[in-house]
Design an enzyme around this catalytic site. Structure first.
Site, PDB file in Angstrom:
ATOM      1  N   ASP A 185      -9.090  -6.577  -4.110  1.00 16.30           N
ATOM      2  CA  ASP A 185      -8.693  -5.309  -3.487  1.00 16.30           C
ATOM      3  C   ASP A 185      -9.703  -4.220  -3.843  1.00 16.30           C
ATOM      4  O   ASP A 185      -9.945  -3.946  -5.023  1.00 16.30           O
ATOM      5  CB  ASP A 185      -7.291  -4.917  -3.959  1.00 16.30           C
ATOM      6  CG  ASP A 185      -6.794  -3.635  -3.303  1.00 16.30           C
ATOM      7  OD1 ASP A 185      -7.424  -3.187  -2.331  1.00 16.30           O
ATOM      8  OD2 ASP A 185      -5.769  -3.104  -3.760  1.00 16.30           O
ATOM      9  N   SER A 188       0.831  -1.199   0.000  1.00 17.69           N
ATOM     10  CA  SER A 188       0.000   0.000   0.000  1.00 17.69           C
ATOM     11  C   SER A 188       0.877   1.266   0.000  1.00 17.69           C
ATOM     12  O   SER A 188       1.733   1.426  -0.853  1.00 17.69           O
ATOM     13  CB  SER A 188      -0.957  -0.032   1.199  1.00 17.69           C
ATOM     14  OG  SER A 188      -1.992   0.892   1.037  1.00 17.69           O
ATOM     15  N   HIS A 227      -7.108  -6.084   0.188  1.00 21.24           N
ATOM     16  CA  HIS A 227      -6.066  -5.071   0.117  1.00 21.24           C
ATOM     17  C   HIS A 227      -4.777  -5.495   0.817  1.00 21.24           C
ATOM     18  O   HIS A 227      -3.703  -5.003   0.484  1.00 21.24           O
ATOM     19  CB  HIS A 227      -6.577  -3.769   0.745  1.00 21.24           C
ATOM     20  CG  HIS A 227      -5.653  -2.609   0.585  1.00 21.24           C
ATOM     21  ND1 HIS A 227      -5.213  -2.166  -0.650  1.00 21.24           N
ATOM     22  CD2 HIS A 227      -5.072  -1.781   1.504  1.00 21.24           C
ATOM     23  CE1 HIS A 227      -4.404  -1.125  -0.488  1.00 21.24           C
ATOM     24  NE2 HIS A 227      -4.298  -0.876   0.797  1.00 21.24           N
TER      25      HIS A 227
END
Length: 410
Positions: A291, A169, A319
């Site tokens: 995701d 991320s 995610h």
């Protein structure tokens, strides 16, 4: 060399692992027995709320956490920096250094870390300056440059060899920024559901300090964190999400967390868009099949802008695949670290192979839609899609423009 990992299925609150190296087979053992921390005490620097966490992996990795002195600036002052060190350091393989998401900690790697060790890798799970469990009593600046310098000093003092740097991320932005400034410290990159197209914190950096502190206080609230986990994970039971929420906000209970987060937000945050094409290192991009946070369109765009990158998908994952599908992520990282990424592209751990990726990427949002991506570096990224959906009353904005082809690897 093919990494030999024979891993059982991952139940919600426990995991069995079977290792098979050649003719040697070991019986199934619990993760918290493998890492040797099952009967250890929690470090005294962790908030007392760690005792209430039920997740055995989080409890186990917490007990292995250490603080190492990392020198900052030209003075002799040090920051006692939190991390999980490998049980053994070896020159046979490159060290794997695991970063974490925005406003998170090394506990994010609680499920994948023991699997990487089982694969024979020298794994370091480190806390990015300003987040995690480092001692920030002196309230050092926590802007991008400070985070980068702190990571370099930790690498220079303890790791000392070119590393495989893993960033999930917003951690992907941390990894790209670091690699561009210290290319000699990085051998390869692994970017997981990378959030790399946010233009920093934008106008949020101009907020009055009082308003900034109010917003940051909201970030650690249990309802907000719980909602973030509901969006980030795929098909996880309610009470597990609740426990994982407590794991994810544990570092927020430290007395300096609010000051460190405001420092980062008002500094402008990460904007690595112009740095992406400067990365020449071999890169593995891992994306979760489900995701809901980072647009797949952005993943494809990143692939097109990196000169030496491959993409692999993790099936049945959201995610944070290193949390909800750790055996797949561990396999992909281990093979990539040991040079087997291409060989194992069709393995059972990579159920979908991306082919015919488009080189021309259409805009993420239509001209009449506002760009909310600047929120990525302030709010937890898990919230950003929720904001988009509330505003546009639709799914992932712009996804209908993307053309991709999933090919079975049977």
């Amino acid at each position: 060399m093919n990494t030999a990992l024979k891993l059982g299925s991952l139940p919600v609150m426990g995991i069995n692992m079977t290792k098979n190296y050649g003719s040697l087979k070991a019986s199934k053992v619990k993760v918290f027995a493998v890492d040797g921390a099952g009967d250890a005490e929690f470090p005294s620097f962790l908030p007392k709320e760690v005792e209430k966490i039920k997740d055995p992996f989080a409890r186990s990795l917490s007990k292995r956490m250490k603080r190492l002195p990392v020198q900052i600036g030209m003075s002799e002052s040090c920051i006692m920096s939190s991390c999980v060190k490998p049980l053994r350091q070896s020159n046979k393989t490159s060290p794997v250094v695991l970063l974490h998401c925005f406003d998170s900690s090394c506990l994010e790697w609680r499920c994948t870390y023991p699997l990487l060790e089982e694969a024979g890798l020298e794994a370091w799970a480190v806390d990015v300056l300003g987040w995690g469990f480092s001692d920030l009593e002196t309230r050092p600046p926590c802007d991008v440059a400070s985070k980068r310098h702190h990571l370099y000093q930790l690498w220079k003092s303890y790791i000392k060899r070119p590393m495989i740097l893993v960033g999930p991320s917003l951690g992907a932005s941390v990894a790209i920024d670091f690699t561009v400034h210290y290319p000699e410290a990085v051998e390869k990159l692994v970017l997981i559901n990378p959030s790399v197209y946010a233009e920093g914190t934008g106008n949020l950096a101009k907020l009055p300090e009082l308003v900034a502190y109010a917003g940051v206080s909201f970030l650690k609230s249990l309802p907000l964190r719980f909602y973030a986990n509901m969006v980030a994970f795929n098909g996880i039971p309610f009470f597990t999400i609740l426990d994982w929420t407590c794991v994810g906000r544990l570092h927020c209970l430290l007395p300096w967390w609010k000051d460190a987060t405001v420092s980062f937000m008002l500094s402008g945050g990460y904007n690595v868009i112009s740095q992406i094409k400067q990365v020449k290192h071999k890169t593995l991009i891992i994306c979760g099949q489900h995701d809901q946070i980072v647009s797949f369109q952005h993943v494809v765009k990143l692939h097109s802008e990196l000169s030496n990158a491959i993409i692999r998908e993790v099936s049945d994952s959201g995610h944070l695949p290193h949390v909800d599908n750790p055996k797949c992520v561990a396999k992909l990282i281990a093979d990539f670290a040991q040079g087997d990424a291409d060989v194992n592209a069709k393995s059972q751990f990579c159920l979908a192979q991306l082919t015919a990726l488009p080189r021309q990427i259409p805009p993420l949002l239509e001209d009449d839609q506002k760009d909310w991506s600047m929120l990525d570096c302030f709010l937890p990224e898990e919230i950003c899609l929720g904001l988009l959906r509330c505003y546009f009353n639709s799914g992932d904005a712009g996804m209908d423009h993307v053309k991709w082809d999933f090919t079975s690897n049977d």
